[in-house]
Every structure is written in C-alpha cells, then in structure tokens.
Design a protein around this motif. Structure first.
Motif, PDB file in Angstrom:
ATOM      1  N   ASP A 139       6.679  -9.164   1.407  1.00  0.00           N
ATOM      2  CA  ASP A 139       7.764  -8.441   2.063  1.00  0.00           C
ATOM      3  C   ASP A 139       8.807  -7.955   1.056  1.00  0.00           C
ATOM      4  O   ASP A 139      10.008  -8.213   1.174  1.00  0.00           O
ATOM      5  N   VAL A 140       8.309  -7.240   0.026  1.00  0.00           N
ATOM      6  CA  VAL A 140       9.170  -6.624  -0.975  1.00  0.00           C
ATOM      7  C   VAL A 140       8.824  -5.141  -1.059  1.00  0.00           C
ATOM      8  O   VAL A 140       8.023  -4.634  -0.275  1.00  0.00           O
ATOM      9  N   GLN A 141       9.427  -4.443  -2.005  1.00  0.00           N
ATOM     10  CA  GLN A 141       9.261  -3.004  -2.138  1.00  0.00           C
ATOM     11  C   GLN A 141       8.445  -2.648  -3.382  1.00  0.00           C
ATOM     12  O   GLN A 141       8.525  -3.339  -4.401  1.00  0.00           O
ATOM     13  N   LEU A 142       7.692  -1.561  -3.288  1.00  0.00           N
ATOM     14  CA  LEU A 142       6.999  -1.001  -4.439  1.00  0.00           C
ATOM     15  C   LEU A 142       7.595   0.357  -4.762  1.00  0.00           C
ATOM     16  O   LEU A 142       7.720   1.214  -3.875  1.00  0.00           O
ATOM     17  N   LEU A 143       7.970   0.556  -6.017  1.00  0.00           N
ATOM     18  CA  LEU A 143       8.525   1.826  -6.480  1.00  0.00           C
ATOM     19  C   LEU A 143       7.493   2.549  -7.340  1.00  0.00           C
ATOM     20  O   LEU A 143       6.935   1.958  -8.269  1.00  0.00           O
ATOM     21  N   ILE A 144       7.260   3.821  -7.011  1.00  0.00           N
ATOM     22  CA  ILE A 144       6.336   4.655  -7.783  1.00  0.00           C
ATOM     23  C   ILE A 144       7.076   5.888  -8.286  1.00  0.00           C
ATOM     24  O   ILE A 144       7.846   6.507  -7.544  1.00  0.00           O
ATOM     25  N   HIS A 145       6.822   6.261  -9.531  1.00  0.00           N
ATOM     26  CA  HIS A 145       7.379   7.499 -10.089  1.00  0.00           C
ATOM     27  C   HIS A 145       6.559   8.694  -9.607  1.00  0.00           C
ATOM     28  O   HIS A 145       5.333   8.686  -9.713  1.00  0.00           O
ATOM     29  N   GLY A 146       7.254   9.729  -9.123  1.00  0.00           N
ATOM     30  CA  GLY A 146       6.562  10.957  -8.767  1.00  0.00           C
ATOM     31  C   GLY A 146       6.001  11.639 -10.006  1.00  0.00           C
ATOM     32  O   GLY A 146       4.996  12.347  -9.943  1.00  0.00           O
ATOM     33  N   SER A 147       6.674  11.408 -11.129  1.00  0.00           N
ATOM     34  CA  SER A 147       6.225  11.908 -12.423  1.00  0.00           C
ATOM     35  C   SER A 147       7.062  11.201 -13.474  1.00  0.00           C
ATOM     36  O   SER A 147       7.917  10.371 -13.139  1.00  0.00           O
ATOM     37  N   TYR A 148       6.808  11.502 -14.742  1.00  0.00           N
ATOM     38  CA  TYR A 148       7.658  10.991 -15.810  1.00  0.00           C
ATOM     39  C   TYR A 148       8.237  12.163 -16.593  1.00  0.00           C
ATOM     40  O   TYR A 148       9.235  12.734 -16.227  1.00  0.00           O
ATOM     41  N   ASN A 149       7.592  12.555 -17.668  1.00  0.00           N
ATOM     42  CA  ASN A 149       8.161  13.639 -18.478  1.00  0.00           C
ATOM     43  C   ASN A 149       7.096  14.650 -18.891  1.00  0.00           C
ATOM     44  O   ASN A 149       7.141  15.193 -19.992  1.00  0.00           O
ATOM     45  N   ALA A 150       6.141  14.893 -18.005  1.00  0.00           N
ATOM     46  CA  ALA A 150       5.096  15.864 -18.324  1.00  0.00           C
ATOM     47  C   ALA A 150       5.722  17.218 -18.675  1.00  0.00           C
ATOM     48  O   ALA A 150       6.444  17.796 -17.865  1.00  0.00           O
ATOM     49  N   PRO A 151       5.460  17.736 -19.889  1.00  0.00           N
ATOM     50  CA  PRO A 151       6.038  19.027 -20.281  1.00  0.00           C
ATOM     51  C   PRO A 151       5.339  20.179 -19.571  1.00  0.00           C
ATOM     52  O   PRO A 151       4.232  20.039 -19.044  1.00  0.00           O
ATOM     53  N   VAL A 152       5.998  21.324 -19.574  1.00  0.00           N
ATOM     54  CA  VAL A 152       5.467  22.493 -18.877  1.00  0.00           C
ATOM     55  C   VAL A 152       4.084  22.870 -19.397  1.00  0.00           C
ATOM     56  O   VAL A 152       3.201  23.254 -18.621  1.00  0.00           O
ATOM     57  N   GLN A 153       3.872  22.735 -20.706  1.00  0.00           N
ATOM     58  CA  GLN A 153       2.560  23.096 -21.265  1.00  0.00           C
ATOM     59  C   GLN A 153       1.447  22.257 -20.643  1.00  0.00           C
ATOM     60  O   GLN A 153       0.377  22.784 -20.297  1.00  0.00           O
TER      61      GLN A 153
END
Length: 277
Positions: A107-121
């Motif tokens: 009964d805790v929370q999970l945090l996920i990153h939608g992204s990190y630092n993917a460059p435009v290229q």
C-alpha cells in the motif's frame, strides 16, 4: 488552493541501503522515497525492498518507490521502442510490473518518469519527430495508469517528449487524468530558467499533482540544488503548491549517509511558508 498546516512535509529520499535508511529515519520523516536500481528489481532485490518498506512503515505510511533511473548505463525511457532496444523495453515492462506488485501489496506508491533527458536527435531517430515521441509516451503512460490505478504516478523530465513547461502539452496531459509527480527543477530547466513558466505550470497542473520533488536549480542543466541555492523564486512557487500532495526534497548529497542538504531545504521552505502568512 486548499491549505494544510502540516504541508510541506519533511520528505527524505534514500536507496534501499539500510545505513542510508537508518540515517533518514533518525529525523522522523513524514514522507519517504526509495531510490531504486535494477538490482532492486531482481527476486532478491524485491524481497529486500519489501523488508525495507516494512521497516520505514513503523515511522510513516507515506512511501514512494522511485522506478530505476538507469539500466545498462542508459536512462530508463519508458517509451523506448522494442525495435530500438528490446532489452530496455523488456526491463521497463518487467520492472514496472514487479514494483507495482510491491506497491499494491505494501500500500505504497510507485513513481515512473515519463522521460529523462532524451535529446531531440535521439527522439527524431526513434520516433521521427517530437510530436510522435510525445504520443508514444502518452500511450505508454495510459497503459500504466490503467494497470496501476491509485498506486502509480508519473514524473516530468527535461526532455521535450515529457516536460511540464509547455501549456499546450500540459492540457493534453490533464486530459489523460494522470496522477502527477512534479519536479520543480526539471520544469525550471525545461523552461530555461524562467520562473514565470514554472509558476504557470505549477498553477495549471496543481489539481492533478499528488507528489512534489522540491528541488532548486540554476535552470541550465540537472544540478539538483538545495532550496535557496538556485534561481527558483520559492516565494512565488509556495502559493501554487497543491497542499493535499506529498513532497520530498530530492537534493544531490555529497555523502549519502548525511541528509543535511535535504533537511536544510525543508527548513528553508518552512521559512518561506511562515513569511507568506
């Protein structure tokens, strides 16, 4: 904005290392966030994680598991196409399923990153353009929203495929009814150090925010500074915060067994709060 006299909370972050956890618990945090690695997603690691959560739950039930930041030397991008990196895509699926199972059971929370630092290229190489990359992220987050329910939240990045600095994209995010984790430094960096953009983003997304990473920054790169040591205008930020959310101070520590910088940031924001009354 609803006010809460107890907010902001003393929210501290640590790995699953018992020595780090013991140091944090010495200060009786109200919120605790576990920074995990791929090792924590193995059978032995998951078992250890559950034991550490049980330990922390003697002090607080406001607990967040931060999904691993990297895998095999690369940031964990949830939208990584299987045709580009099948091992990463598989890790995203398996680790998220396993950590969600722990989150539900404990009964805790999970945090996920939608992204990190993917460059435009890289985005253009994988998806063709930023708009297509953003849609790929939203599709992936939709899946985990439906699977995770009230046990999952999604954090913003400095990457153009999942920032919180674009009001038009923010409106699209709100339409997906995600539970949001808002990192102040990430938004400030994505906004190139513009406090007006940061404050507008905080106001726009406030109803959907359930957790904050309160962090300062110079607004140029990922520096994770203690509050008051960067260029974020905390007197302007404070009134915009959704006080029904939880928070931690995600500050880079010189010594992982000394959380002074995290705790000093809490003291700083308490002073901002007092001055605003």
């Amino acid at each position: 904005m609803m006010t809460n006299d107890k907010f902001p909370y003393l929210g501290l972050k640590a790995s699953t290392d018992p020595a780090q956890i013991a140091e944090r618990l010495r200060y009786s945090p109200t919120v605790f966030e576990f920074f995990t690695t791929p090792a924590d997603c193995t059978p032995a690691g998951l078992n250890h994680l559950q034991k550490m959560i049980e330990w922390v739950q003697h002090t607080t039930h406001r607990i967040v598991i931060h999904h691993p930041m990297s895998y095999r030397g690369h940031h964990v991008e949830v939208s990584t196409p299987a045709r580009i990196d099948p091992a990463m895509a598989q890790f995203v699926t398996t680790s998220t399923q396993d950590l969600l199972k722990v989150a539900r059971e404990m009964d805790v929370q999970l945090l996920i990153h939608g992204s990190y630092n993917a460059p435009v290229q890289t985005i253009n190489l994988e998806f063709g353009d930023v708009a297509t990359g953003r849609q790929a992220v939203l599709d992936e987050l939709d899946h985990w929203r439906d699977v995770g329910g009230d046990h999952i939240m999604f954090e913003n990045s400095i990457s153009p495929i999942y920032p919180y600095s674009d009001p038009v994209f923010n409106q699209a995010i709100l339409a997906h009814h995600y539970r949001l984790a808002f990192d102040t430094s990430h938004t400030f960096i994505a906004a190139h150090g513009n406090n007006d953009v940061l404050v507008a983003s905080l106001q726009q997304l406030a109803p959907a925010i359930v957790h904050y990473h309160l962090v300062d920054s110079m607004g140029q790169f990922h520096d994770s500074l203690p509050l008051g040591q960067g260029r974020i205008d905390w007197a302007r930020v404070w009134p915009t915060l959704n006080q029904t959310a939880t928070n931690i101070y995600e500050i880079t520590l010189a010594n992982q067994l000394d959380s002074t910088a995290q705790r000093a940031s809490h003291t700083y924001l308490e002073h901002i709060k007092a001055a605003a009354k």
